[in-house]
Design an enzyme around this catalytic site. Sequence first.
Site, mmCIF file in Angstrom:
data_model
loop_
_atom_site.group_PDB
_atom_site.id
_atom_site.type_symbol
_atom_site.label_atom_id
_atom_site.label_comp_id
_atom_site.label_asym_id
_atom_site.label_seq_id
_atom_site.Cartn_x
_atom_site.Cartn_y
_atom_site.Cartn_z
ATOM 1 N N HIS A 181 1.072 -1.452 -0.137
ATOM 2 C CA HIS A 181 0.060 -0.062 -0.103
ATOM 3 C C HIS A 181 0.820 1.317 0.128
ATOM 4 O O HIS A 181 0.956 2.005 -0.770
ATOM 5 C CB HIS A 181 -0.945 0.050 1.207
ATOM 6 C CG HIS A 181 -1.923 0.831 1.074
ATOM 7 N ND1 HIS A 181 -2.324 2.009 0.244
ATOM 8 C CD2 HIS A 181 -3.114 1.032 2.111
ATOM 9 C CE1 HIS A 181 -3.171 2.651 0.489
ATOM 10 N NE2 HIS A 181 -3.953 2.306 1.697
ATOM 11 N N HIS B 297 -1.068 0.695 -12.411
ATOM 12 C CA HIS B 297 -2.017 0.953 -11.423
ATOM 13 C C HIS B 297 -3.211 0.148 -11.623
ATOM 14 O O HIS B 297 -3.571 -0.094 -12.737
ATOM 15 C CB HIS B 297 -2.422 2.483 -11.260
ATOM 16 C CG HIS B 297 -3.292 3.129 -9.925
ATOM 17 N ND1 HIS B 297 -4.226 2.735 -9.615
ATOM 18 C CD2 HIS B 297 -2.494 3.599 -8.877
ATOM 19 C CE1 HIS B 297 -4.564 3.090 -8.420
ATOM 20 N NE2 HIS B 297 -3.482 3.528 -7.996
ATOM 21 N N ASP C 186 3.544 7.380 -7.013
ATOM 22 C CA ASP C 186 4.808 6.982 -6.328
ATOM 23 C C ASP C 186 5.992 7.349 -6.934
ATOM 24 O O ASP C 186 7.178 7.232 -6.677
ATOM 25 C CB ASP C 186 4.644 5.522 -5.755
ATOM 26 C CG ASP C 186 3.816 5.407 -4.954
ATOM 27 O OD1 ASP C 186 3.682 6.097 -3.943
ATOM 28 O OD2 ASP C 186 2.982 4.282 -5.021
HETATM 29 N N1 ACO Z 1 6.414 -2.724 -14.720
HETATM 30 C C1 ACO Z 1 6.281 -4.145 -15.781
HETATM 31 N N2 ACO Z 1 5.329 -4.629 -16.155
HETATM 32 C C2 ACO Z 1 4.115 -4.551 -15.465
HETATM 33 C C3 ACO Z 1 3.987 -3.560 -14.595
HETATM 34 C C4 ACO Z 1 5.273 -2.801 -14.268
HETATM 35 N N3 ACO Z 1 5.365 -1.898 -13.001
HETATM 36 N N4 ACO Z 1 2.785 -3.357 -13.917
HETATM 37 C C5 ACO Z 1 2.057 -4.193 -14.626
HETATM 38 N N5 ACO Z 1 2.979 -4.935 -15.675
HETATM 39 C C6 ACO Z 1 2.594 -5.877 -16.713
HETATM 40 C C7 ACO Z 1 2.162 -7.328 -16.004
HETATM 41 O O1 ACO Z 1 3.177 -7.940 -16.080
HETATM 42 C C8 ACO Z 1 0.892 -7.957 -16.917
HETATM 43 O O2 ACO Z 1 1.391 -8.256 -18.049
HETATM 44 P P1 ACO Z 1 1.136 -9.532 -18.746
HETATM 45 O O3 ACO Z 1 -0.318 -8.921 -19.241
HETATM 46 O O4 ACO Z 1 2.085 -9.640 -19.950
HETATM 47 O O5 ACO Z 1 1.153 -10.676 -17.823
HETATM 48 C C9 ACO Z 1 0.113 -6.529 -17.286
HETATM 49 O O6 ACO Z 1 1.177 -5.422 -17.017
HETATM 50 C C10 ACO Z 1 -0.978 -6.202 -16.226
HETATM 51 O O7 ACO Z 1 -0.386 -6.239 -14.863
HETATM 52 P P2 ACO Z 1 -1.430 -6.637 -13.624
HETATM 53 O O8 ACO Z 1 -0.484 -7.222 -12.563
HETATM 54 O O9 ACO Z 1 -2.545 -7.397 -13.991
HETATM 55 O O10 ACO Z 1 -1.854 -5.276 -13.378
HETATM 56 P P3 ACO Z 1 -2.506 -4.965 -12.033
HETATM 57 O O11 ACO Z 1 -3.652 -3.763 -12.156
HETATM 58 O O12 ACO Z 1 -3.102 -6.001 -11.095
HETATM 59 O O13 ACO Z 1 -1.328 -4.024 -11.054
HETATM 60 C C11 ACO Z 1 0.091 -2.868 -10.068
HETATM 61 C C12 ACO Z 1 -1.241 -2.938 -10.748
HETATM 62 C C13 ACO Z 1 0.187 -3.648 -8.616
HETATM 63 C C14 ACO Z 1 0.193 -1.280 -9.418
HETATM 64 C C15 ACO Z 1 1.211 -2.986 -10.943
HETATM 65 O O14 ACO Z 1 1.200 -2.214 -12.092
HETATM 66 C C16 ACO Z 1 2.760 -2.709 -10.204
HETATM 67 O O15 ACO Z 1 3.000 -3.933 -9.683
HETATM 68 N N6 ACO Z 1 3.265 -1.844 -10.451
HETATM 69 C C17 ACO Z 1 4.614 -1.419 -9.786
HETATM 70 C C18 ACO Z 1 4.349 -1.250 -8.310
HETATM 71 C C19 ACO Z 1 3.857 0.152 -8.029
HETATM 72 O O16 ACO Z 1 4.138 1.296 -8.644
HETATM 73 N N7 ACO Z 1 3.012 0.176 -6.954
HETATM 74 C C20 ACO Z 1 2.244 1.448 -6.573
HETATM 75 C C21 ACO Z 1 0.879 1.551 -7.090
HETATM 76 S S1 ACO Z 1 0.243 3.173 -6.725
HETATM 77 C C22 ACO Z 1 -0.381 3.136 -5.059
HETATM 78 O O17 ACO Z 1 -0.258 2.116 -4.245
HETATM 79 C C23 ACO Z 1 -0.378 4.513 -4.401
#
Ligand code: ACO
Length: 399
Positions: free
Chosen positions: A238, A277, A333
Amino acid sequence: AADPATDEEGSGLAVYDPGFVNTASCRSSVTFIDGDKGVLEYRGYPIEQLAEKSSFLEVSYLLVHGALPTKEEYDAWVHEITFHTFVHENIKEFMQGFRYDAHPMGMLMASVGAMSTFYPDAANISDPDNRRLQIIRLIAKMPTLGAWAFRHAQGKPYVYPDNDLSYTGNFLSMLFKMSESKYASDDRIEKALDTLFILHADHEQNASANAVRSVGSTQVDPYSSVAAGVGALFGPLHGGANEAVLRMLRRIGKVENIPAFIEGVKAGNERLMGFGHRVYKNYDPRATIIKQQALNVFEVTGTNPLLNIAMELEKIALEDEYFVKRKLYPNVDFYSGLIYEALEFPPEMFTVLFAIGRTPGWLSQWLELVQDKEQKIARPKQIYTGERGLTFVPRDVRW
Ligand code: ACO
Protein backbone atom coordinates in the site's frame (compact mmCIF):
# COMPACT_ATOMS: atom_id res chain seq x y z
CA ALA A 1 -19.35 -18.15 -7.81
CA ALA A 2 -22.69 -18.60 -6.07
CA ASP A 3 -22.66 -21.23 -3.38
CA PRO A 4 -26.05 -21.31 -1.63
CA ALA A 5 -24.89 -24.28 0.48
CA THR A 6 -22.64 -22.00 2.55
CA ASP A 7 -25.14 -19.17 2.79
CA GLU A 8 -25.86 -19.41 6.51
CA GLU A 9 -28.11 -16.34 6.57
CA GLY A 10 -30.32 -17.77 3.90
CA SER A 11 -30.32 -14.92 1.37
CA GLY A 12 -29.81 -17.56 -1.30
CA LEU A 13 -26.59 -16.21 -2.76
CA ALA A 14 -22.95 -16.05 -1.68
CA VAL A 15 -20.50 -14.30 -3.98
CA TYR A 16 -16.81 -15.18 -3.80
CA ASP A 17 -14.86 -11.96 -4.45
CA PRO A 18 -11.43 -11.92 -2.71
CA GLY A 19 -10.31 -8.36 -1.97
CA PHE A 20 -13.78 -7.06 -2.93
CA VAL A 21 -12.48 -6.35 -6.41
CA ASN A 22 -15.98 -6.28 -7.89
CA THR A 23 -18.12 -5.73 -4.81
CA ALA A 24 -18.97 -2.24 -3.54
CA SER A 25 -18.79 -2.13 0.26
CA CYS A 26 -20.44 1.26 0.59
CA ARG A 27 -21.97 4.26 -1.15
CA SER A 28 -19.69 7.30 -1.00
CA SER A 29 -19.79 10.89 -2.23
CA VAL A 30 -16.24 11.78 -1.23
CA THR A 31 -13.93 10.81 -4.12
CA PHE A 32 -14.57 9.98 -7.77
CA ILE A 33 -12.03 8.13 -9.91
CA ASP A 34 -12.26 7.29 -13.62
CA GLY A 35 -9.19 5.14 -14.14
CA ASP A 36 -9.57 4.88 -17.92
CA LYS A 37 -9.69 8.64 -18.38
CA GLY A 38 -7.18 9.47 -15.62
CA VAL A 39 -9.72 11.51 -13.61
CA LEU A 40 -9.57 12.08 -9.84
CA GLU A 41 -12.03 14.41 -8.12
CA TYR A 42 -12.61 15.23 -4.44
CA ARG A 43 -16.26 16.14 -3.85
CA GLY A 44 -16.52 16.83 -7.59
CA TYR A 45 -13.49 19.14 -7.88
CA PRO A 46 -10.65 17.97 -10.19
CA ILE A 47 -7.42 17.20 -8.35
CA GLU A 48 -5.43 19.40 -10.76
CA GLN A 49 -7.38 22.51 -9.72
CA LEU A 50 -7.18 21.71 -6.02
CA ALA A 51 -3.43 21.00 -6.19
CA GLU A 52 -2.75 24.25 -8.01
CA LYS A 53 -5.12 26.68 -6.32
CA SER A 54 -6.13 25.31 -2.92
CA SER A 55 -4.31 24.38 0.29
CA PHE A 56 -4.24 21.14 2.26
CA LEU A 57 -6.39 22.59 5.05
CA GLU A 58 -8.98 23.89 2.59
CA VAL A 59 -9.05 20.49 0.86
CA SER A 60 -9.43 18.85 4.29
CA TYR A 61 -12.44 21.09 4.96
CA LEU A 62 -13.89 20.20 1.57
CA LEU A 63 -13.46 16.46 2.14
CA VAL A 64 -14.91 16.50 5.64
CA HIS A 65 -17.81 18.91 5.01
CA GLY A 66 -18.61 18.12 1.39
CA ALA A 67 -18.45 21.76 0.23
CA LEU A 68 -15.90 24.56 0.02
CA PRO A 69 -15.78 26.90 3.04
CA THR A 70 -16.86 30.54 3.17
CA LYS A 71 -14.18 32.92 4.43
CA GLU A 72 -15.59 32.74 7.98
CA GLU A 73 -15.79 28.95 7.88
CA TYR A 74 -12.24 28.67 6.53
CA ASP A 75 -10.77 31.03 9.12
CA ALA A 76 -12.55 29.19 11.93
CA TRP A 77 -11.38 25.80 10.60
CA VAL A 78 -7.74 26.91 10.33
CA HIS A 79 -7.92 28.52 13.76
CA GLU A 80 -9.39 25.42 15.39
CA ILE A 81 -6.88 23.07 13.78
CA THR A 82 -3.99 25.34 14.74
CA PHE A 83 -5.33 25.51 18.30
CA HIS A 84 -5.22 21.68 18.60
CA THR A 85 -1.71 20.94 17.31
CA PHE A 86 -0.23 20.26 20.76
CA VAL A 87 -0.51 16.78 22.23
CA HIS A 88 -0.65 15.77 25.88
CA GLU A 89 2.77 15.55 27.56
CA ASN A 90 2.09 11.93 28.49
CA ILE A 91 1.75 11.06 24.78
CA LYS A 92 5.18 12.60 24.33
CA GLU A 93 6.51 10.40 27.15
CA PHE A 94 4.74 7.40 25.63
CA MET A 95 6.54 8.05 22.34
CA GLN A 96 9.87 8.59 24.08
CA GLY A 97 9.53 5.07 25.49
CA PHE A 98 10.03 3.47 22.07
CA ARG A 99 13.35 1.87 21.16
CA TYR A 100 15.81 4.21 19.46
CA ASP A 101 15.34 2.40 16.14
CA ALA A 102 11.53 2.07 16.25
CA HIS A 103 9.89 2.39 12.83
CA PRO A 104 8.12 5.79 12.71
CA MET A 105 4.97 4.15 11.27
CA GLY A 106 4.82 1.82 14.27
CA MET A 107 5.18 4.83 16.56
CA LEU A 108 2.49 6.74 14.66
CA MET A 109 0.05 3.83 14.68
CA ALA A 110 0.55 3.28 18.42
CA SER A 111 0.32 6.94 19.40
CA VAL A 112 -2.84 7.53 17.33
CA GLY A 113 -4.39 4.48 19.02
CA ALA A 114 -3.19 5.71 22.43
CA MET A 115 -5.00 9.01 21.88
CA SER A 116 -8.31 7.17 22.32
CA THR A 117 -7.39 6.81 26.01
CA PHE A 118 -6.63 10.53 26.30
CA TYR A 119 -9.96 11.53 24.74
CA PRO A 120 -12.55 9.11 26.14
CA ASP A 121 -15.20 11.66 25.03
CA ALA A 122 -14.47 10.47 21.49
CA ALA A 123 -16.49 7.31 22.15
CA ASN A 124 -19.66 9.40 21.86
CA ILE A 125 -19.82 9.21 18.09
CA SER A 126 -23.53 10.02 17.84
CA ASP A 127 -23.00 13.71 18.72
CA PRO A 128 -22.10 15.79 15.60
CA ASP A 129 -20.20 18.47 17.59
CA ASN A 130 -18.19 15.80 19.33
CA ARG A 131 -17.39 14.08 16.02
CA ARG A 132 -16.20 17.38 14.59
CA LEU A 133 -13.93 17.97 17.61
CA GLN A 134 -12.25 14.59 17.20
CA ILE A 135 -11.77 15.17 13.46
CA ILE A 136 -10.12 18.52 14.17
CA ARG A 137 -7.92 16.99 16.86
CA LEU A 138 -6.77 14.20 14.58
CA ILE A 139 -5.97 16.41 11.57
CA ALA A 140 -4.18 18.86 13.90
CA LYS A 141 -2.10 16.33 15.82
CA MET A 142 -0.97 13.95 13.07
CA PRO A 143 1.94 16.21 11.95
CA THR A 144 3.05 16.60 15.58
CA LEU A 145 3.11 12.82 16.09
CA GLY A 146 4.76 12.24 12.69
CA ALA A 147 7.47 14.85 13.32
CA TRP A 148 8.20 13.45 16.77
CA ALA A 149 8.52 9.93 15.38
CA PHE A 150 11.03 11.34 12.87
CA ARG A 151 13.10 13.11 15.54
CA HIS A 152 12.97 10.08 17.81
CA ALA A 153 14.77 8.00 15.18
CA GLN A 154 17.48 10.66 15.02
CA GLY A 155 17.87 10.90 18.78
CA LYS A 156 16.96 14.59 18.65
CA PRO A 157 14.72 16.47 21.10
CA TYR A 158 11.09 16.75 20.02
CA VAL A 159 10.08 20.21 18.80
CA TYR A 160 6.76 21.68 19.98
CA PRO A 161 4.30 23.14 17.45
CA ASP A 162 4.68 26.80 16.52
CA ASN A 163 1.17 28.06 16.01
CA ASP A 164 2.32 31.21 14.23
CA LEU A 165 3.16 29.01 11.26
CA SER A 166 0.95 27.43 8.60
CA TYR A 167 -0.06 23.77 8.92
CA THR A 168 2.71 22.53 6.63
CA GLY A 169 5.20 25.20 7.75
CA ASN A 170 4.64 24.08 11.33
CA PHE A 171 5.26 20.46 10.34
CA LEU A 172 8.54 21.42 8.65
CA SER A 173 9.55 23.40 11.73
CA MET A 174 8.84 20.42 14.04
CA LEU A 175 10.86 18.16 11.74
CA PHE A 176 13.90 20.26 11.05
CA LYS A 177 14.25 22.98 13.69
CA MET A 178 17.65 22.93 15.36
CA SER A 179 18.95 20.66 12.61
CA GLU A 180 21.11 21.37 9.61
CA SER A 181 18.36 21.29 6.97
CA LYS A 182 18.79 24.43 4.91
CA TYR A 183 15.67 23.84 2.86
CA ALA A 184 12.91 23.67 5.44
CA SER A 185 11.95 27.35 5.41
CA ASP A 186 11.79 27.78 1.62
CA ASP A 187 8.26 28.53 0.32
CA ARG A 188 8.72 26.15 -2.62
CA ILE A 189 9.42 23.29 -0.23
CA GLU A 190 6.35 24.13 1.85
CA LYS A 191 4.21 24.32 -1.30
CA ALA A 192 5.56 20.96 -2.57
CA LEU A 193 4.80 19.21 0.72
CA ASP A 194 1.36 20.84 0.99
CA THR A 195 0.62 19.70 -2.60
CA LEU A 196 1.75 16.16 -1.79
CA PHE A 197 -0.63 16.14 1.17
CA ILE A 198 -3.47 17.28 -1.14
CA LEU A 199 -2.67 14.56 -3.69
CA HIS A 200 -2.71 11.87 -1.00
CA ALA A 201 -5.78 13.18 0.86
CA ASP A 202 -8.21 10.50 -0.38
CA HIS A 203 -8.40 7.73 -2.94
CA GLU A 204 -11.80 6.13 -2.36
CA GLN A 205 -11.87 2.50 -1.19
CA ASN A 206 -8.13 1.81 -0.90
CA ALA A 207 -6.95 -0.73 1.69
CA SER A 208 -6.46 1.79 4.51
CA ALA A 209 -9.82 3.56 3.95
CA ASN A 210 -11.40 0.13 3.96
CA ALA A 211 -9.63 -0.67 7.25
CA VAL A 212 -10.89 2.60 8.79
CA ARG A 213 -14.43 1.81 7.64
CA SER A 214 -14.27 -1.79 8.74
CA VAL A 215 -13.10 -0.94 12.26
CA GLY A 216 -15.36 2.14 12.37
CA SER A 217 -18.37 -0.02 11.54
CA THR A 218 -18.16 -1.41 15.10
CA GLN A 219 -18.89 2.17 16.28
CA VAL A 220 -15.56 2.45 18.07
CA ASP A 221 -13.99 5.92 18.50
CA PRO A 222 -12.22 7.50 15.47
CA TYR A 223 -8.71 7.24 17.00
CA SER A 224 -9.00 3.44 17.03
CA SER A 225 -10.33 3.47 13.44
CA VAL A 226 -7.58 5.76 12.17
CA ALA A 227 -4.92 3.66 13.96
CA ALA A 228 -6.22 0.72 11.88
CA GLY A 229 -5.86 2.85 8.75
CA VAL A 230 -2.24 3.67 9.66
CA GLY A 231 -1.63 -0.07 10.15
CA ALA A 232 -3.00 -0.88 6.69
CA LEU A 233 -0.92 1.88 5.10
CA PHE A 234 2.22 0.50 6.79
CA GLY A 235 2.10 -2.56 4.48
CA PRO A 236 4.51 -2.57 1.50
CA LEU A 237 1.74 -3.22 -1.00
CA HIS A 238 0.00 0.00 0.00
CA GLY A 239 2.23 2.80 1.24
CA GLY A 240 5.66 1.37 0.44
CA ALA A 241 5.93 1.71 -3.35
CA ASN A 242 7.78 5.06 -3.46
CA GLU A 243 10.54 3.58 -1.34
CA ALA A 244 10.78 0.72 -3.86
CA VAL A 245 11.13 3.28 -6.69
CA LEU A 246 14.14 4.83 -4.97
CA ARG A 247 15.77 1.45 -4.43
CA MET A 248 15.23 0.65 -8.12
CA LEU A 249 16.72 3.99 -9.30
CA ARG A 250 19.77 3.47 -7.07
CA ARG A 251 20.24 -0.02 -8.45
CA ILE A 252 20.09 1.26 -12.05
CA GLY A 253 22.80 3.72 -10.97
CA LYS A 254 23.31 5.63 -14.23
CA VAL A 255 21.38 6.59 -17.35
CA GLU A 256 23.50 4.28 -19.55
CA ASN A 257 22.18 1.25 -17.63
CA ILE A 258 18.51 2.01 -18.41
CA PRO A 259 18.15 0.09 -21.71
CA ALA A 260 19.44 -3.15 -20.13
CA PHE A 261 17.15 -2.61 -17.14
CA ILE A 262 14.12 -2.08 -19.42
CA GLU A 263 14.94 -5.26 -21.31
CA GLY A 264 14.94 -7.13 -17.98
CA VAL A 265 11.51 -5.69 -17.13
CA LYS A 266 10.13 -6.69 -20.55
CA ALA A 267 11.53 -10.19 -20.10
CA GLY A 268 9.47 -10.40 -16.90
CA ASN A 269 12.46 -10.45 -14.51
CA GLU A 270 11.06 -7.58 -12.45
CA ARG A 271 8.58 -4.71 -12.53
CA LEU A 272 9.23 -1.09 -13.29
CA MET A 273 8.36 0.32 -9.88
CA GLY A 274 6.20 3.45 -9.89
CA PHE A 275 4.53 2.37 -13.13
CA GLY A 276 1.08 0.88 -13.52
CA HIS A 277 -1.99 1.08 -11.30
CA ARG A 278 -4.92 -1.18 -10.55
CA VAL A 279 -7.41 1.60 -11.29
CA TYR A 280 -5.58 4.06 -13.58
CA LYS A 281 -5.12 2.61 -17.04
CA ASN A 282 -4.09 6.04 -18.24
CA TYR A 283 -1.70 8.63 -16.76
CA ASP A 284 -2.25 8.85 -12.96
CA PRO A 285 -3.31 12.54 -12.75
CA ARG A 286 -1.36 12.89 -9.52
CA ALA A 287 1.90 11.86 -11.24
CA THR A 288 1.88 14.90 -13.57
CA ILE A 289 1.42 17.28 -10.65
CA ILE A 290 4.07 15.57 -8.54
CA LYS A 291 6.55 15.70 -11.39
CA GLN A 292 6.21 19.49 -11.55
CA GLN A 293 6.61 19.74 -7.77
CA ALA A 294 9.73 17.54 -7.96
CA LEU A 295 11.24 19.98 -10.46
CA ASN A 296 10.38 22.91 -8.15
CA VAL A 297 11.98 21.14 -5.19
CA PHE A 298 15.12 20.36 -7.14
CA GLU A 299 15.42 24.08 -7.96
CA VAL A 300 15.95 24.58 -4.23
CA THR A 301 17.90 21.48 -3.28
CA GLY A 302 19.94 21.10 -6.47
CA THR A 303 19.48 18.30 -8.94
CA ASN A 304 19.84 14.70 -8.02
CA PRO A 305 21.37 12.01 -10.26
CA LEU A 306 18.36 9.80 -9.49
CA LEU A 307 16.04 12.41 -11.04
CA ASN A 308 17.90 12.20 -14.35
CA ILE A 309 17.49 8.41 -14.33
CA ALA A 310 13.78 8.77 -13.47
CA MET A 311 13.14 11.26 -16.31
CA GLU A 312 14.95 9.11 -18.84
CA LEU A 313 13.16 5.95 -17.63
CA GLU A 314 9.82 7.67 -18.00
CA LYS A 315 10.68 8.90 -21.51
CA ILE A 316 11.79 5.46 -22.69
CA ALA A 317 8.86 3.62 -21.10
CA LEU A 318 6.25 6.00 -22.53
CA GLU A 319 7.53 5.27 -26.03
CA ASP A 320 8.04 1.53 -25.61
CA GLU A 321 5.37 -0.77 -27.04
CA TYR A 322 5.48 -3.12 -24.01
CA PHE A 323 4.33 -0.35 -21.66
CA VAL A 324 2.01 1.38 -24.16
CA LYS A 325 0.17 -1.88 -24.96
CA ARG A 326 -0.35 -2.66 -21.27
CA LYS A 327 -1.37 0.92 -20.45
CA LEU A 328 1.43 1.31 -17.94
CA TYR A 329 2.01 4.95 -17.00
CA PRO A 330 3.83 6.58 -14.07
CA ASN A 331 1.81 6.51 -10.86
CA VAL A 332 1.87 8.85 -7.84
CA ASP A 333 4.84 7.04 -6.33
CA PHE A 334 7.19 7.52 -9.27
CA TYR A 335 8.29 11.02 -8.24
CA SER A 336 7.15 11.38 -4.62
CA GLY A 337 10.06 9.35 -3.22
CA LEU A 338 12.52 11.58 -5.08
CA ILE A 339 11.02 14.67 -3.47
CA TYR A 340 11.16 13.10 -0.02
CA GLU A 341 14.74 12.01 -0.50
CA ALA A 342 15.76 15.48 -1.66
CA LEU A 343 14.27 16.84 1.56
CA GLU A 344 16.47 14.39 3.51
CA PHE A 345 13.69 12.17 4.81
CA PRO A 346 14.80 8.60 5.51
CA PRO A 347 12.69 6.05 3.54
CA GLU A 348 10.84 4.91 6.70
CA MET A 349 9.31 8.40 6.89
CA PHE A 350 7.76 8.27 3.42
CA THR A 351 4.70 6.40 4.61
CA VAL A 352 4.29 8.70 7.62
CA LEU A 353 4.00 11.61 5.17
CA PHE A 354 1.39 9.64 3.24
CA ALA A 355 -0.54 9.00 6.49
CA ILE A 356 -0.63 12.70 7.42
CA GLY A 357 -2.02 13.54 3.97
CA ARG A 358 -4.54 10.68 4.03
CA THR A 359 -5.98 11.58 7.46
CA PRO A 360 -8.79 13.90 6.20
CA GLY A 361 -9.77 11.23 3.66
CA TRP A 362 -10.00 8.55 6.34
CA LEU A 363 -12.01 10.88 8.56
CA SER A 364 -14.40 11.98 5.78
CA GLN A 365 -15.09 8.35 5.03
CA TRP A 366 -15.46 7.54 8.73
CA LEU A 367 -17.94 10.43 9.07
CA GLU A 368 -19.86 9.23 6.04
CA LEU A 369 -19.95 5.71 7.47
CA VAL A 370 -21.25 6.65 10.92
CA GLN A 371 -24.01 8.79 9.38
CA ASP A 372 -25.03 6.17 6.81
CA LYS A 373 -28.19 4.43 8.01
CA GLU A 374 -27.67 1.61 5.50
CA GLN A 375 -24.27 0.64 6.90
CA LYS A 376 -23.86 -2.51 8.92
CA ILE A 377 -20.99 -3.92 10.91
CA ALA A 378 -18.35 -5.08 8.39
CA ARG A 379 -18.68 -8.81 8.51
CA PRO A 380 -17.99 -10.37 5.10
CA LYS A 381 -19.24 -13.77 4.17
CA GLN A 382 -16.81 -16.64 3.68
CA ILE A 383 -16.81 -19.76 1.55
CA TYR A 384 -15.97 -22.48 4.04
CA THR A 385 -13.48 -25.06 2.73
CA GLY A 386 -12.68 -27.05 5.88
CA GLU A 387 -13.88 -30.31 7.46
CA ARG A 388 -17.36 -30.77 8.98
CA GLY A 389 -18.80 -32.77 11.86
CA LEU A 390 -15.60 -34.48 13.08
CA THR A 391 -15.66 -36.32 16.41
CA PHE A 392 -13.13 -34.99 18.93
CA VAL A 393 -10.89 -37.67 20.45
CA PRO A 394 -9.25 -36.53 23.74
CA ARG A 395 -5.42 -36.46 23.97
CA ASP A 396 -5.11 -39.43 26.32
CA VAL A 397 -6.99 -41.62 23.84
CA ARG A 398 -5.44 -40.09 20.68
CA TRP A 399 -1.78 -40.43 21.76
N1 ACO B 1 6.33 -3.08 -14.82
C1 ACO B 1 6.29 -4.01 -15.79
N2 ACO B 1 5.19 -4.68 -16.16
C2 ACO B 1 4.07 -4.41 -15.48
C3 ACO B 1 4.03 -3.46 -14.45
C4 ACO B 1 5.21 -2.78 -14.13
N3 ACO B 1 5.24 -1.85 -13.18
N4 ACO B 1 2.77 -3.39 -13.96
C5 ACO B 1 2.04 -4.26 -14.66
N5 ACO B 1 2.83 -4.88 -15.58
C6 ACO B 1 2.41 -5.86 -16.60
C7 ACO B 1 2.13 -7.20 -15.99
O1 ACO B 1 3.29 -8.01 -16.00
C8 ACO B 1 1.06 -7.71 -16.90
O2 ACO B 1 1.66 -8.14 -18.11
P1 ACO B 1 1.11 -9.45 -18.87
O3 ACO B 1 -0.29 -9.07 -19.29
O4 ACO B 1 2.06 -9.63 -19.99
O5 ACO B 1 1.14 -10.55 -17.86
C9 ACO B 1 0.23 -6.47 -17.22
O6 ACO B 1 1.17 -5.38 -17.10
C10 ACO B 1 -0.96 -6.25 -16.30
O7 ACO B 1 -0.48 -6.29 -14.96
P2 ACO B 1 -1.37 -6.62 -13.69
O8 ACO B 1 -0.46 -7.15 -12.62
O9 ACO B 1 -2.56 -7.42 -14.08
O10 ACO B 1 -1.88 -5.19 -13.28
P3 ACO B 1 -2.56 -4.82 -11.90
O11 ACO B 1 -3.56 -3.80 -12.21
O12 ACO B 1 -3.00 -6.02 -11.16
O13 ACO B 1 -1.32 -4.21 -11.08
C11 ACO B 1 0.11 -2.78 -9.91
C12 ACO B 1 -1.24 -2.92 -10.65
C13 ACO B 1 0.18 -3.76 -8.73
C14 ACO B 1 0.22 -1.34 -9.35
C15 ACO B 1 1.27 -3.04 -10.91
O14 ACO B 1 1.17 -2.18 -12.01
C16 ACO B 1 2.64 -2.94 -10.27
O15 ACO B 1 3.12 -3.92 -9.66
N6 ACO B 1 3.32 -1.75 -10.37
C17 ACO B 1 4.60 -1.55 -9.75
C18 ACO B 1 4.44 -1.26 -8.26
C19 ACO B 1 3.87 0.13 -7.98
O16 ACO B 1 4.31 1.14 -8.55
N7 ACO B 1 2.91 0.20 -7.06
C20 ACO B 1 2.28 1.46 -6.65
C21 ACO B 1 0.85 1.50 -7.03
S1 ACO B 1 0.15 3.08 -6.67
C22 ACO B 1 -0.21 3.09 -5.05
O17 ACO B 1 -0.29 2.10 -4.38
C23 ACO B 1 -0.42 4.44 -4.35
